[in-house]
Design an enzyme around this catalytic site. Structure first.
Site: not given
Ligand code: THU
Length: 141
Positions: A47, A49, A58, A60, A96
């Site tokens: 991830n 940010e 994210c 993934e 998510c």
């Protein structure tokens, strides 16, 4: 737990390694992913940010976008691991909803999602289990 296959351990270890590179100054929650393409190549993601929180990517999706941008279009499995930064994962980190939708774009229902606390402790799902009745591009044709 099912008998562990070597390729799953390797994929999980790759996700654990990717997690170390997570950029998480705001949440302190680091996630690593390792995506196995049909070509046999593994694409790692973490991830990343941003001070403008919604810009965060994210782990993934980082892995998927790296792979797709390198020309991959077919995938077999992804391993995901996450938890408080600098600690071993205390729980399983599930993808998510947005990341599940990205999986839906490129993967069949039998795509394997391994959520792992360690190479020994993981759970395995299919994409169909995690995203039943998903919205796919075939609806638009
Ligand atoms: N995160 C992921 O990397 N993958 C997920 O599927 C869920 C959430 C990240 C985003 C953010 O950097 C941190 O976890 C806390 O939400």
């Amino acid at each position: 737990m099912e008998k562990k296959e070597a390729w799953k351990r390797e994929l999980i270890q790759s996700a654990l390694d990717a997690r170390k590179r997570a950029y998480v100054p705001y949440s302190g929650f680091s996630v690593g992913a390792a995506l196995l393409a049909a070509s046999g190549k593994i694409y790692q993601g973490c991830n990343v940010e941003n001070a403008s929180f919604g810009v965060t990517n994210c782990a993934e999706r980082t892995a998927f976008f790296k792979a797709v941008s390198e020309g991959e279009r077919e995938f077999k499995a992804i391993a995901i691991t996450g938890g408080k930064v600098l600690s071993k994962p205390s729980d399983f980190a599930y993808p998510c909803g947005v990341c599940r939708q990205v999986m839906q774009e490129f993967c069949d229902g039998d795509f394997a999602v391994l959520v792992a606390k360690s190479a020994e402790e993981y759970k395995e799902y299919t994409l169909l289990q995690l995203l039943p009745h998903g919205f796919g591009g075939e609806k638009l044709l």
